[in-house]
Scaffold this active site. Structure first.
Site, short mmCIF file in Angstrom:
data_model
loop_
_atom_site.label_atom_id
_atom_site.label_comp_id
_atom_site.label_asym_id
_atom_site.label_seq_id
_atom_site.Cartn_x
_atom_site.Cartn_y
_atom_site.Cartn_z
N PRO A 152 -21.76 -19.78 17.96
CA PRO A 152 -22.92 -19.84 17.18
C PRO A 152 -23.57 -21.03 16.46
O PRO A 152 -22.84 -21.68 16.10
CB PRO A 152 -22.65 -18.86 15.91
CG PRO A 152 -21.41 -18.12 16.51
CD PRO A 152 -20.77 -19.05 17.28
N GLU A 153 -24.84 -21.24 16.74
CA GLU A 153 -25.48 -22.54 16.19
C GLU A 153 -26.58 -22.04 15.12
O GLU A 153 -26.55 -20.76 14.62
CB GLU A 153 -26.44 -23.24 17.41
CG GLU A 153 -25.23 -23.62 18.37
CD GLU A 153 -25.85 -24.50 19.62
OE1 GLU A 153 -26.99 -24.78 19.29
OE2 GLU A 153 -25.31 -24.33 20.74
#
Ligand SMILES: [Zn+2]
Length: 276
Positions: free
Chosen positions: A2-3
């Site tokens: 996840p960013e």
């Protein structure tokens, strides 16, 4: 992994469900290392009866504000997923911990790869977490000049600089590739050799791809879900990432995959000419 967009959606969807809720305790802790060195008994005691007053994000951390000067910081790392589930939900084999709320619900953390982390921070700890990360790219402070100040003096390839969390917070492999495609900059282009128009394009591209990622609920390649258990849809909008062999949407040249600073990297060899 996840960013920024995925962590933002996870934080927002958690906030929508737990603001004002009070924590009753920690349970189902099957992976004590998730606490990053804190003793489980101390941790459980310290969070008991604390009320959640805000849920935000700093870099790739979800930051939960509790009362009395304490914060919970959650990092999803590779495969973490935070969700709010009914009290009757049993931990499954990927559940690493649950926070029981006084109203009976659970904040549950599932993480097949076990790299996710849960920290309890005081004000000094929160300040240290903040200081460890660079500028937030979706804040008013993130101007073209700020982007250049963070990166432009470096005689290094632009892509690993974009991934350096101490310079710019929240950008990872996917959104770096997407932003560089959009800005028509080769990932190996040296930052100190980018011209002024390129910095303008890169700034616009970073903000655009991150905002689009949030608007589409983030990108789900495998594990990511928001706190309602919903996957994102931004993976259907990729222009470069994961598209090796498929035509560039600007020029129809096939996208290629190369390795830059040990990371798989996707680009259009025509739109993003090699600097060498
Ligand atoms: Zn192209």
């Amino acid at each position: 992994m996840p960013e920024l967009p995925e962590v933002q959606r996870a934080a927002d969807s958690l906030a929508a469900q737990v603001l004002g809720a009070t924590i009753a305790g920690l349970q189902a802790l099957d992976w004590p290392r998730a606490l990053d060195g804190a003793a489980p008994d101390w941790f459980a005691e310290a969070i008991r009866n604390r009320t959640i007053s805000a849920v935000g994000r700093r870099a790739k951390w979800i930051v939960v504000t509790l009362d009395a000067g304490w914060w919970l910081a959650i990092h999803l790392r590779m495969s973490g997923r935070v969700s709010v589930v009914p009290a009757t939900t049993a931990a499954d084999r990927h559940t690493r911990w649950q926070l029981r709320l006084v109203d009976g619900r659970l904040i549950q953390f599932d993480d097949p790869r076990k790299f996710g982390r849960l920290r309890l921070l005081d004000a000094a700890g929160l300040a240290a977490l903040d200081a460890a990360h660079g500028i937030e790219p979706l804040t008013p402070a993130f101007t073209v000049a700020a982007l250049q100040a963070a990166l432009a003096a470096r005689a290094r390839a632009i892509k690993p600089l974009l991934l350096d969390q101490q310079r710019i917070a929240g950008v990872g492999n996917i959104y770096a590739d997407e932003a560089l495609w959009r800005a028509a900059i080769h990932p190996r282009q040296r930052a100190d050799q980018l011209d002024a128009p390129a910095w303008l394009r890169l700034h616009e591209a970073l903000v655009a791809v991150l905002r689009a990622g949030i608007a589409h609920g983030g990108s789900t390649l495998r594990d990511y879900r928001d706190a309602y258990g919903q996957p994102g849809a931004h993976q259907h909008e990729f222009r470069a990432y994961g598209r090796a062999g498929l035509p560039c949407e600007r020029c129809t040249t096939p996208i290629v995959r190369i390795v830059v600073a040990q990371r798989g990297t996707h680009l259009c060899p025509r739109c993003q000419p090699c600097p060498d």
